[in-house]
Design a protein around this motif. Structure first.
Motif, PDB file in Angstrom:
ATOM      1  N   LYS A   1      14.125  45.106  40.709  1.00 39.40           N
ATOM      2  CA  LYS A   1      13.658  46.491  40.619  1.00 39.40           C
ATOM      3  C   LYS A   1      14.804  47.471  40.848  1.00 39.40           C
ATOM      4  O   LYS A   1      14.906  48.492  40.145  1.00 39.40           O
ATOM      5  CB  LYS A   1      12.543  46.747  41.631  1.00 39.40           C
ATOM      6  N   ASN A   2      15.672  47.185  41.797  1.00 42.01           N
ATOM      7  CA  ASN A   2      16.820  48.049  42.073  1.00 42.01           C
ATOM      8  C   ASN A   2      17.679  48.211  40.821  1.00 42.01           C
ATOM      9  O   ASN A   2      18.084  49.330  40.465  1.00 42.01           O
ATOM     10  CB  ASN A   2      17.633  47.464  43.222  1.00 42.01           C
ATOM     11  N   LEU A   3      17.960  47.115  40.133  1.00 48.98           N
ATOM     12  CA  LEU A   3      18.762  47.174  38.906  1.00 48.98           C
ATOM     13  C   LEU A   3      18.081  48.036  37.845  1.00 48.98           C
ATOM     14  O   LEU A   3      18.712  48.884  37.208  1.00 48.98           O
ATOM     15  CB  LEU A   3      18.975  45.756  38.353  1.00 48.98           C
ATOM     16  N   ILE A   4      16.789  47.843  37.664  1.00 49.66           N
ATOM     17  CA  ILE A   4      16.047  48.532  36.614  1.00 49.66           C
ATOM     18  C   ILE A   4      15.880  50.020  36.922  1.00 49.66           C
ATOM     19  O   ILE A   4      16.093  50.876  36.048  1.00 49.66           O
ATOM     20  CB  ILE A   4      14.685  47.843  36.406  1.00 49.66           C
ATOM     21  N   VAL A   5      15.527  50.329  38.145  1.00 43.86           N
ATOM     22  CA  VAL A   5      15.359  51.735  38.533  1.00 43.86           C
ATOM     23  C   VAL A   5      16.652  52.518  38.317  1.00 43.86           C
ATOM     24  O   VAL A   5      16.627  53.695  37.943  1.00 43.86           O
ATOM     25  CB  VAL A   5      14.912  51.832  40.010  1.00 43.86           C
TER      26      VAL A   5
ATOM     27  N   GLY B   1      19.005  51.856  36.036  1.00 46.44           N
ATOM     28  CA  GLY B   1      19.517  51.974  34.676  1.00 46.44           C
ATOM     29  C   GLY B   1      19.534  50.731  33.814  1.00 46.44           C
ATOM     30  O   GLY B   1      19.787  50.818  32.607  1.00 46.44           O
ATOM     31  N   LEU B   2      19.282  49.534  34.358  1.00 42.71           N
ATOM     32  CA  LEU B   2      19.307  48.327  33.539  1.00 42.71           C
ATOM     33  C   LEU B   2      18.186  48.351  32.496  1.00 42.71           C
ATOM     34  O   LEU B   2      17.057  48.719  32.808  1.00 42.71           O
ATOM     35  CB  LEU B   2      19.160  47.077  34.426  1.00 42.71           C
ATOM     36  N   LYS B   3      18.502  47.924  31.265  1.00 41.44           N
ATOM     37  CA  LYS B   3      17.530  47.982  30.180  1.00 41.44           C
ATOM     38  C   LYS B   3      17.123  46.613  29.645  1.00 41.44           C
ATOM     39  O   LYS B   3      16.176  46.523  28.855  1.00 41.44           O
ATOM     40  CB  LYS B   3      18.104  48.807  29.010  1.00 41.44           C
ATOM     41  N   ASP B   4      17.819  45.547  30.039  1.00 42.16           N
ATOM     42  CA  ASP B   4      17.557  44.238  29.425  1.00 42.16           C
ATOM     43  C   ASP B   4      17.811  43.138  30.448  1.00 42.16           C
ATOM     44  O   ASP B   4      18.932  43.010  30.953  1.00 42.16           O
ATOM     45  CB  ASP B   4      18.466  44.049  28.210  1.00 42.16           C
ATOM     46  N   ILE B   5      16.778  42.328  30.732  1.00 42.56           N
ATOM     47  CA  ILE B   5      16.936  41.267  31.720  1.00 42.56           C
ATOM     48  C   ILE B   5      16.220  39.993  31.274  1.00 42.56           C
ATOM     49  O   ILE B   5      15.127  40.043  30.710  1.00 42.56           O
ATOM     50  CB  ILE B   5      16.428  41.706  33.111  1.00 42.56           C
ATOM     51  N   LEU B   6      16.868  38.866  31.484  1.00 39.03           N
ATOM     52  CA  LEU B   6      16.276  37.548  31.281  1.00 39.03           C
ATOM     53  C   LEU B   6      16.105  36.921  32.657  1.00 39.03           C
ATOM     54  O   LEU B   6      17.042  36.906  33.456  1.00 39.03           O
ATOM     55  CB  LEU B   6      17.173  36.682  30.397  1.00 39.03           C
ATOM     56  N   ILE B   7      14.929  36.394  32.933  1.00 41.99           N
ATOM     57  CA  ILE B   7      14.629  35.794  34.230  1.00 41.99           C
ATOM     58  C   ILE B   7      14.105  34.383  34.008  1.00 41.99           C
ATOM     59  O   ILE B   7      13.256  34.166  33.131  1.00 41.99           O
ATOM     60  CB  ILE B   7      13.569  36.622  34.992  1.00 41.99           C
TER      61      ILE B   7
ATOM     62  N   LEU C   1       6.047  46.325  36.590  1.00 43.38           N
ATOM     63  CA  LEU C   1       7.240  47.175  36.622  1.00 43.38           C
ATOM     64  C   LEU C   1       7.535  47.747  35.240  1.00 43.38           C
ATOM     65  O   LEU C   1       7.941  48.909  35.101  1.00 43.38           O
ATOM     66  CB  LEU C   1       8.434  46.355  37.133  1.00 43.38           C
ATOM     67  N   SER C   2       7.304  46.933  34.209  1.00 41.95           N
ATOM     68  CA  SER C   2       7.595  47.372  32.834  1.00 41.95           C
ATOM     69  C   SER C   2       6.653  48.484  32.368  1.00 41.95           C
ATOM     70  O   SER C   2       6.928  49.162  31.379  1.00 41.95           O
ATOM     71  CB  SER C   2       7.514  46.188  31.870  1.00 41.95           C
ATOM     72  N   LYS C   3       5.531  48.652  33.059  1.00 43.62           N
ATOM     73  CA  LYS C   3       4.606  49.735  32.718  1.00 43.62           C
ATOM     74  C   LYS C   3       5.092  51.081  33.239  1.00 43.62           C
ATOM     75  O   LYS C   3       4.595  52.135  32.819  1.00 43.62           O
ATOM     76  CB  LYS C   3       3.220  49.437  33.293  1.00 43.62           C
ATOM     77  N   ASN C   4       6.069  51.020  34.141  1.00 45.46           N
ATOM     78  CA  ASN C   4       6.559  52.242  34.777  1.00 45.46           C
ATOM     79  C   ASN C   4       8.014  52.574  34.443  1.00 45.46           C
ATOM     80  O   ASN C   4       8.445  53.707  34.665  1.00 45.46           O
ATOM     81  CB  ASN C   4       6.414  52.119  36.303  1.00 45.46           C
ATOM     82  N   TYR C   5       8.757  51.587  33.917  1.00 47.46           N
ATOM     83  CA  TYR C   5      10.174  51.805  33.605  1.00 47.46           C
ATOM     84  C   TYR C   5      10.481  51.259  32.217  1.00 47.46           C
ATOM     85  O   TYR C   5       9.865  50.286  31.759  1.00 47.46           O
ATOM     86  CB  TYR C   5      11.072  51.132  34.647  1.00 47.46           C
ATOM     87  N   ASP C   6      11.451  51.882  31.564  1.00 48.58           N
ATOM     88  CA  ASP C   6      11.816  51.536  30.196  1.00 48.58           C
ATOM     89  C   ASP C   6      12.868  50.425  30.204  1.00 48.58           C
ATOM     90  O   ASP C   6      14.063  50.690  30.345  1.00 48.58           O
ATOM     91  CB  ASP C   6      12.339  52.774  29.470  1.00 48.58           C
ATOM     92  N   PHE C   7      12.427  49.197  30.053  1.00 48.63           N
ATOM     93  CA  PHE C   7      13.339  48.060  29.943  1.00 48.63           C
ATOM     94  C   PHE C   7      12.599  46.928  29.244  1.00 48.63           C
ATOM     95  O   PHE C   7      11.379  46.960  29.102  1.00 48.63           O
ATOM     96  CB  PHE C   7      13.824  47.594  31.324  1.00 48.63           C
TER      97      PHE C   7
END
Length: 285
Positions: A100-104, A106-112, A152-158
């Protein structure tokens, strides 16, 4: 492409970074908890290494890791015990806060990476659309993290890719894993190898193929914001895997079948549906 790889010194991470470095356009930022261990990796001088523990609080991890374009998140603790409550009590929340810290920031693309254990005690071919029913602490934590990421994806653009790993083997695997123990038995010139009855069916994939798949899944945009099986799609018994490996090594050894009981945290016969990964491979041919 600037890519951050967490869990860089783990089984997958050490092999994946070598695979990513084959592309001269990739700039790799590697992170783990121990720089001493990282320095032993053959890729260490070819990456930007940043030591970090997920438990540590940093206000802006996106800037701390030099604003990566993509993140491949492999980090996870205590994989030796799937029933340990640390997965739910610590790992789940440490990983969510990190992501969440990364996404909030500015991160836009993550593989988990997730796990085939998210499917639970279901036999047969497992497709990504099957409802998850995790039955051990590790799987519960991973599946819950996936659900957290969806919210999280419902609230942030990634965009995210959730990769469900099946059974991997190869260089760098845990010393307590089946194939590592088999290698050690061969090295010791043992005449007998203790194992289960070996009739359970699993989906095995060599680590070289696993990291190639992860690399392709990371690059593609066919399947985003969803789970993707990283698997062979072929059921194979544990016994046949061991026997074929011994034949490959040209080593004769008596298998003491039934010495160990079957694990109680996994079904007897299951494998992955590999349609998605095959479609991705066709895209990059």
């Amino acid at each position: 492409m600037k890519i951050l790889v967490t869990g860089a010194t783990g089984f997958i991470g050490t092999n994946l970074i070598s695979e990513l470095l084959k592309d001269p356009n990739n700039i790799i930022i590697a992170t783990s908890r121990n720089i001493t261990k990282a320095k032993k990796c053959n890729w260490f001088t070819n990456v930007k290494y940043i030591e970090h523990d997920l438990k540590n609080d940093i206000e802006n991890l996106y800037e701390f890791f030099q604003k990566p374009e993509k993140v491949i998140h492999l980090a996870w603790e205590d994989l030796a015990n799937y029933n340990n409550l640390i997965h739910i009590e610590d790992n789940l929340f440490n990983n969510y806060k990190f992501i969440k810290n990364l996404i909030v920031n500015g991160l836009k693309d993550i593989l988990i990476t997730g796990t085939c254990f998210e499917y639970g005690m279901i036999n047969g071919c497992l497709g990504e659309d099957i409802q998850t029913k995790p039955a051990n602490a590790y799987a519960i934590a991973k599946d819950t993290l996936r659900k957290f990421i969806i919210e999280l994806s419902k609230n942030y653009d990634f965009q995210y890719k959730w990769v469900r790993l099946f059974y991997m083997y190869g260089k760098g695997q845990s010393e307590k894993s089946l194939m590592s123990l088999l290698d050690q038995a061969i090295l010791n010139k043992d005449n007998e190898f203790n194992m289960s009855a070996g009739e359970q069916l699993r989906d095995f994939l060599h680590i070289n193929e696993v990291v190639k798949n992860i690399n392709l899944i990371n690059k593609q945009n066919i399947y985003v914001d969803q789970a993707i099986n990283c698997c062979s799609g072929e059921p194979k018994s544990v016994r046949s895997l061991v026997e074929s490996y011994l034949k490959q090594k040209n080593y004769n050894m008596q298998l003491n079948l039934g010495y160990f009981p079957y694990p109680n945290y996994e079904p007897m016969a299951f494998w992955g549906d590999n349609n998605k990964i095959n479609n991705i491979k066709r895209k990059f041919k």
